[in-house]
Design a protein around this motif. Structure first.
Motif, PDB file in Angstrom:
ATOM      1  N   ILE A  41     -59.911 -62.295   2.400  1.00 41.77           N
ATOM      2  CA  ILE A  41     -58.862 -61.233   2.238  1.00 41.77           C
ATOM      3  C   ILE A  41     -57.670 -61.895   3.473  1.00 41.77           C
ATOM      4  O   ILE A  41     -56.661 -61.876   2.989  1.00 41.77           O
ATOM      5  N   ARG A  42     -58.151 -62.143   4.383  1.00 46.24           N
ATOM      6  CA  ARG A  42     -57.243 -62.678   5.550  1.00 46.24           C
ATOM      7  C   ARG A  42     -56.326 -63.597   4.937  1.00 46.24           C
ATOM      8  O   ARG A  42     -55.157 -63.821   5.106  1.00 46.24           O
TER       9      ARG A  42
ATOM     10  N   GLY B 167     -64.085 -60.871   4.246  1.00 48.80           N
ATOM     11  CA  GLY B 167     -62.718 -60.472   4.956  1.00 48.80           C
ATOM     12  C   GLY B 167     -61.941 -61.679   5.355  1.00 48.80           C
ATOM     13  O   GLY B 167     -60.892 -61.546   5.219  1.00 48.80           O
ATOM     14  N   SER B 168     -62.784 -62.990   5.552  1.00 46.54           N
ATOM     15  CA  SER B 168     -61.916 -63.934   5.663  1.00 46.54           C
ATOM     16  C   SER B 168     -61.077 -64.396   4.484  1.00 46.54           C
ATOM     17  O   SER B 168     -59.868 -64.800   4.741  1.00 46.54           O
TER      18      SER B 168
ATOM     19  N   SER C 205     -55.595 -57.635   7.541  1.00 41.51           N
ATOM     20  CA  SER C 205     -54.939 -57.864   6.214  1.00 41.51           C
ATOM     21  C   SER C 205     -55.403 -56.991   5.103  1.00 41.51           C
ATOM     22  O   SER C 205     -55.045 -57.075   3.990  1.00 41.51           O
ATOM     23  N   GLY C 206     -56.576 -56.038   5.349  1.00 43.53           N
ATOM     24  CA  GLY C 206     -57.062 -55.404   4.245  1.00 43.53           C
ATOM     25  C   GLY C 206     -56.020 -54.065   3.449  1.00 43.53           C
ATOM     26  O   GLY C 206     -56.186 -53.999   2.431  1.00 43.53           O
TER      27      GLY C 206
ATOM     28  N   ALA D  39     -61.194 -59.204   7.894  1.00 42.28           N
ATOM     29  CA  ALA D  39     -59.870 -59.292   7.441  1.00 42.28           C
ATOM     30  C   ALA D  39     -58.725 -59.238   8.656  1.00 42.28           C
ATOM     31  O   ALA D  39     -57.480 -59.286   8.218  1.00 42.28           O
TER      32      ALA D  39
ATOM     33  N   ASP E 231     -54.038 -62.927   2.252  1.00 45.44           N
ATOM     34  CA  ASP E 231     -52.775 -62.448   2.813  1.00 45.44           C
ATOM     35  C   ASP E 231     -51.777 -63.306   3.302  1.00 45.44           C
ATOM     36  O   ASP E 231     -50.753 -63.168   3.121  1.00 45.44           O
TER      37      ASP E 231
END
Length: 131
Positions: free
Chosen positions: A76-77, A73-74, A108-109, A105, A80
């Motif tokens: 992905i963020r 998730g980090s 931001s996902g 995320a 983005d």
């Protein structure tokens, strides 16, 4: 899906007035369904469209065997924020669409293309390469 206690919040009841189908569950049932120790009492069922690998003409992030969903998730963020075309996981990586990754995320996902185990990518030159 709302728990009984979430139903008591007028702004959440507006979902019904907006024409959305809402299912109410007892607080206990909602807690049993949630993976969180203190769930917010709100859940959604959504159809997730299939994804294609990101555009090969743009920068993308490929994660190979990154197993911690929070770290996925980090990434992905961060991808983005940097304007990447997408994030693709390969190997035994955590699911980028899983709830822990999406929580990491922080919204931001849906801003980047997410994919898992992308097969062969056709490069601009026409040659195929294994991902």
């Amino acid at each position: 899906i709302l728990s009984e206690s979430a139903w008591e919040q007028p702004r959440l009841r507006q979902l019904v007035r907006a024409g959305q189908a809402v299912q109410r569950l007892t607080d206990r049932t909602f807690e049993q369904l949630s993976a969180l120790p203190s769930p917010a009492g709100v859940a959604f069922l959504v159809d997730i469209p299939p994804v294609s690998p990101p555009d090969v003409d743009k920068a993308a992030v490929w994660l190979d065997r990154l197993q911690d969903p929070g770290n996925v998730g980090s990434v992905i963020r961060t991808a983005d924020a940097l304007g990447a075309a997408g994030v693709v996981t390969i190997g035994a990586s955590a699911d980028p669409g899983g709830w822990k990754a999406l929580r990491g995320a922080m919204g931001s996902g849906r801003a980047v293309v997410l994919g898992e185990s992308a097969p062969i990518i056709q490069r601009k030159t026409g040659e195929a390469s294994a991902a």
